[in-house]
Design a protein around this motif. Sequence first.
Motif, mmCIF file in Angstrom:
data_model
loop_
_atom_site.group_PDB
_atom_site.id
_atom_site.type_symbol
_atom_site.label_atom_id
_atom_site.label_comp_id
_atom_site.label_asym_id
_atom_site.label_seq_id
_atom_site.Cartn_x
_atom_site.Cartn_y
_atom_site.Cartn_z
ATOM 1 N N GLY A 82 57.797 82.534 70.252
ATOM 2 C CA GLY A 82 57.975 82.150 68.862
ATOM 3 C C GLY A 82 57.313 83.093 67.882
ATOM 4 N N THR A 83 56.852 82.534 66.782
ATOM 5 C CA THR A 83 56.336 83.321 65.672
ATOM 6 C C THR A 83 54.853 83.639 65.847
ATOM 7 O OG1 THR A 83 57.957 82.248 64.240
ATOM 8 C CG2 THR A 83 56.097 83.337 63.158
ATOM 9 N N LYS A 84 54.479 84.841 65.428
ATOM 10 C CA LYS A 84 53.081 85.294 65.496
ATOM 11 C C LYS A 84 52.150 84.247 64.896
ATOM 12 C CE LYS A 84 50.313 89.358 64.106
ATOM 13 N NZ LYS A 84 49.067 88.691 63.975
ATOM 14 N N ASN A 85 51.053 84.028 65.589
ATOM 15 C CA ASN A 85 49.972 83.112 65.201
ATOM 16 C C ASN A 85 50.284 81.635 65.452
ATOM 17 O OD1 ASN A 85 48.183 85.149 64.257
ATOM 18 N ND2 ASN A 85 49.372 85.268 62.351
ATOM 19 N N TYR A 86 51.550 81.288 65.723
ATOM 20 C CA TYR A 86 51.908 79.903 66.027
ATOM 21 C C TYR A 86 52.312 79.729 67.491
ATOM 22 C CZ TYR A 86 51.945 79.524 60.958
ATOM 23 O OH TYR A 86 51.574 79.559 59.645
ATOM 24 N N TYR A 142 45.626 72.771 61.211
ATOM 25 C CA TYR A 142 44.491 73.583 60.749
ATOM 26 C C TYR A 142 44.848 74.295 59.444
ATOM 27 C CZ TYR A 142 40.685 77.064 61.135
ATOM 28 O OH TYR A 142 39.577 77.849 60.917
ATOM 29 N N GLU A 143 46.025 74.901 59.412
ATOM 30 C CA GLU A 143 46.415 75.676 58.234
ATOM 31 C C GLU A 143 46.648 74.780 57.025
ATOM 32 O OE1 GLU A 143 49.445 79.353 57.123
ATOM 33 O OE2 GLU A 143 49.959 77.986 58.771
ATOM 34 N N MET A 144 47.206 73.596 57.239
ATOM 35 C CA MET A 144 47.420 72.682 56.124
ATOM 36 C C MET A 144 46.095 72.288 55.485
ATOM 37 S SD MET A 144 50.366 70.199 57.723
ATOM 38 C CE MET A 144 50.453 69.082 56.318
ATOM 39 N N PRO A 192 43.474 79.387 62.756
ATOM 40 C CA PRO A 192 42.286 79.134 63.593
ATOM 41 C C PRO A 192 41.782 80.367 64.348
ATOM 42 C CG PRO A 192 44.243 78.160 64.585
ATOM 43 C CD PRO A 192 44.628 78.599 63.211
ATOM 44 N N TYR A 193 42.617 81.399 64.502
ATOM 45 C CA TYR A 193 42.178 82.644 65.143
ATOM 46 C C TYR A 193 42.437 83.842 64.231
ATOM 47 C CZ TYR A 193 41.930 79.683 69.249
ATOM 48 O OH TYR A 193 41.605 78.673 70.127
ATOM 49 N N ARG A 227 39.180 86.577 75.033
ATOM 50 C CA ARG A 227 38.038 86.897 74.163
ATOM 51 C C ARG A 227 38.186 86.313 72.759
ATOM 52 N NH1 ARG A 227 38.206 92.162 76.792
ATOM 53 N NH2 ARG A 227 39.376 93.016 75.021
ATOM 54 N N LEU A 228 39.316 85.703 72.468
ATOM 55 C CA LEU A 228 39.508 85.110 71.144
ATOM 56 C C LEU A 228 38.590 83.904 70.974
ATOM 57 C CD1 LEU A 228 43.402 85.207 70.818
ATOM 58 C CD2 LEU A 228 41.756 86.700 69.685
ATOM 59 N N HIS A 229 38.088 83.715 69.764
ATOM 60 C CA HIS A 229 37.201 82.587 69.479
ATOM 61 C C HIS A 229 37.743 81.790 68.297
ATOM 62 C CE1 HIS A 229 33.949 83.604 72.246
ATOM 63 N NE2 HIS A 229 34.148 84.871 71.917
ATOM 64 N N TYR A 230 37.670 80.500 68.437
ATOM 65 C CA TYR A 230 38.089 79.577 67.377
ATOM 66 C C TYR A 230 37.163 79.726 66.169
ATOM 67 C CZ TYR A 230 38.519 75.030 64.996
ATOM 68 O OH TYR A 230 38.680 74.035 64.069
ATOM 69 N N LEU A 231 37.763 79.789 64.990
ATOM 70 C CA LEU A 231 36.998 79.847 63.749
ATOM 71 C C LEU A 231 36.878 78.433 63.184
ATOM 72 C CD1 LEU A 231 38.727 82.969 62.136
ATOM 73 C CD2 LEU A 231 36.608 82.893 63.461
ATOM 74 N N SER A 232 35.691 77.944 63.076
ATOM 75 C CA SER A 232 35.478 76.574 62.616
ATOM 76 C C SER A 232 36.177 76.328 61.281
ATOM 77 C CB SER A 232 33.984 76.289 62.472
ATOM 78 O OG SER A 232 33.784 75.044 61.831
ATOM 79 N N ALA A 233 36.870 75.195 61.180
ATOM 80 C CA ALA A 233 37.535 74.832 59.930
ATOM 81 C C ALA A 233 36.526 74.638 58.816
ATOM 82 C CB ALA A 233 38.357 73.555 60.134
ATOM 83 N N ARG A 234 35.290 74.328 59.171
ATOM 84 C CA ARG A 234 34.258 74.080 58.166
ATOM 85 C C ARG A 234 33.793 75.378 57.490
ATOM 86 N NH1 ARG A 234 31.265 69.536 58.105
ATOM 87 N NH2 ARG A 234 29.270 70.660 58.212
#
Length: 574
Positions: free
Chosen positions: A433-437, A462-464, A470-471, A486-493
């Motif tokens: 599918g689409t990049k980032n999704y 997350y985006e809404m 998130p990455y 090696r990707l890390h989740y970026l906290s929504a906060r």
Amino acid sequence: MKRQLQITLGQYSERGRKPANEDFFGARVPQGDALALKGAAFAIADGMSSSEAARLAAEYAVKGFLNDYFATPDSWTVRSSAEKVLTALNRWLYGQSMALHDPARGLVTTFSALVLKSTSAHIFHVGDSRIWQLRGDTLEPLTTDHHVWASGNRAYLSRALGIDLRLDIDYRSLPVEVGDLYLFTTDGVHEYLPPRELKQLLHAAGAELDTTCRAIAEAALAAGSPDNLTVQLLRVDALPMADADSVFRELTALPFPPELDVGMVLDGYRILREIHTSTTSQLYLARDEASGRDVVLKTPSVNFDDDPAYLERFHHEEWVGRRINNPHVMKIIEPTHRRRFLYHVLEYLDGQTLRQWMQAHPQPRLGEVRALLDQIARGLRAFHRLDMLHLDLKPENIHIDRHGIVRIIDFGSVKIGGIAETASPIERSELVGTKNYTAPELLRGEPATTRSDLFSLGVIAYEMLCGHLPYGEALGRGLDAKRIARLHYLSARIHRADLPRWVDGALERAVAIEPQARYTVETELLHDLLHPNPAFGEHRARPLLERHPTGFWRSLAVTSLLLNLLLAYLLHRG
């Protein structure tokens, strides 16, 4: 030229030395689309002799399976269809037994079935009836008896239909070749005929397979079998396959429409305006002159007029839209006029995409977001219930009408379970599918599952809420497994400090890199976005590298620079 599945079938059953025949068998070979989409089904059952209702249990199991399997949706895989049907049958048999309050009259039976679909055989088995395969000179049992051995070398069934509310049924699939023989036997046959003798009888089989089945049963009787004797035998004479030229001719039976302009009429639809155009298709607002109804025409792009994989997906898009009936999925309408060209007729939706909504609502309330997500999830669930994966869920493919109704509007990448397991000369690469999704496992080349769609839903959630991903922009094609790990989740906060920690925890789980760490169904995410999950309430103090990798490396670079300056200053003074 297209070939269909062709089978020769033989059957024989008798009570033998018992007073009644408690075995049952059956077969169903449909024609046309049903044969292509569902295959042919064969079953055998042996009612448990300790039960007065043994014959009824065997008959109900075989007839119920053969009737209900073909009533399941065409989009379901063989395994999904058969297991759902068998689970329901088992519950019914068990429920009838419990209602009698008499174990001696319980409805319990062994059950073995084979579904031949396309070029594969799908085996479903519980109990001690057997299915064998003879290929060349090799006779191989495809099932394993479910026995528990007691004292005196006496065996008891450990598994059967109707014996327990929980059903544990064996499943396997294997490729089929022309000339394969599949033999079904009850224990009154195979416990008294060794495989060597069975193989000799099968090798002697002529055109009349009924005669061979009778010979096998009579041989078992002569060998001293005291039980019922049931044999079913089928031979694969031809497998379904179409050459690439015939498939391409079928896909291009309708020509591409001409270039459409405002005011033109195509098959009774007057073009009002162009809505959207892309490299793969065009959308036009049109009016059905017969009914006065406004609709949308989707036409294929001439860039792909010689691409069979694209044409197949375009046809499948309509196939999907006709089968899903859900208020949160856009409808594809049956044309009211005879089509002379290739296009789809879609319902007209007046409103905006979720992307446009997000641009107008950069800091929405959690309740607003959850209400929209609930509708998206309902639409997504409609795909999953039909054994379909959307595989391109993103804000641009979600529509919100003037009344606030949310719909999923694009089916171009949908994977249909029941069609994916049919052989085709067209190379069907799994679309990414689409990049980032797109879920990370798809980028690694792994098979898609419902959790792949749930990842996309989590990214959208997350985006809404945050207006970010998130990455970041890191998740896309070209990433190998090591870089993905090696990707890390970026906290929504980081983006919205007002979000509770439990909301951040729910989002983090929804977009976990590994599928097994995510939610299993949409409702779990929605629940955790409304009800604080204690597991997410008190987060450990995560390191900066995990919470905000960009900030970590920036801080590290600044610290390193300051240390270097301090060292240079000290050396200069010295």
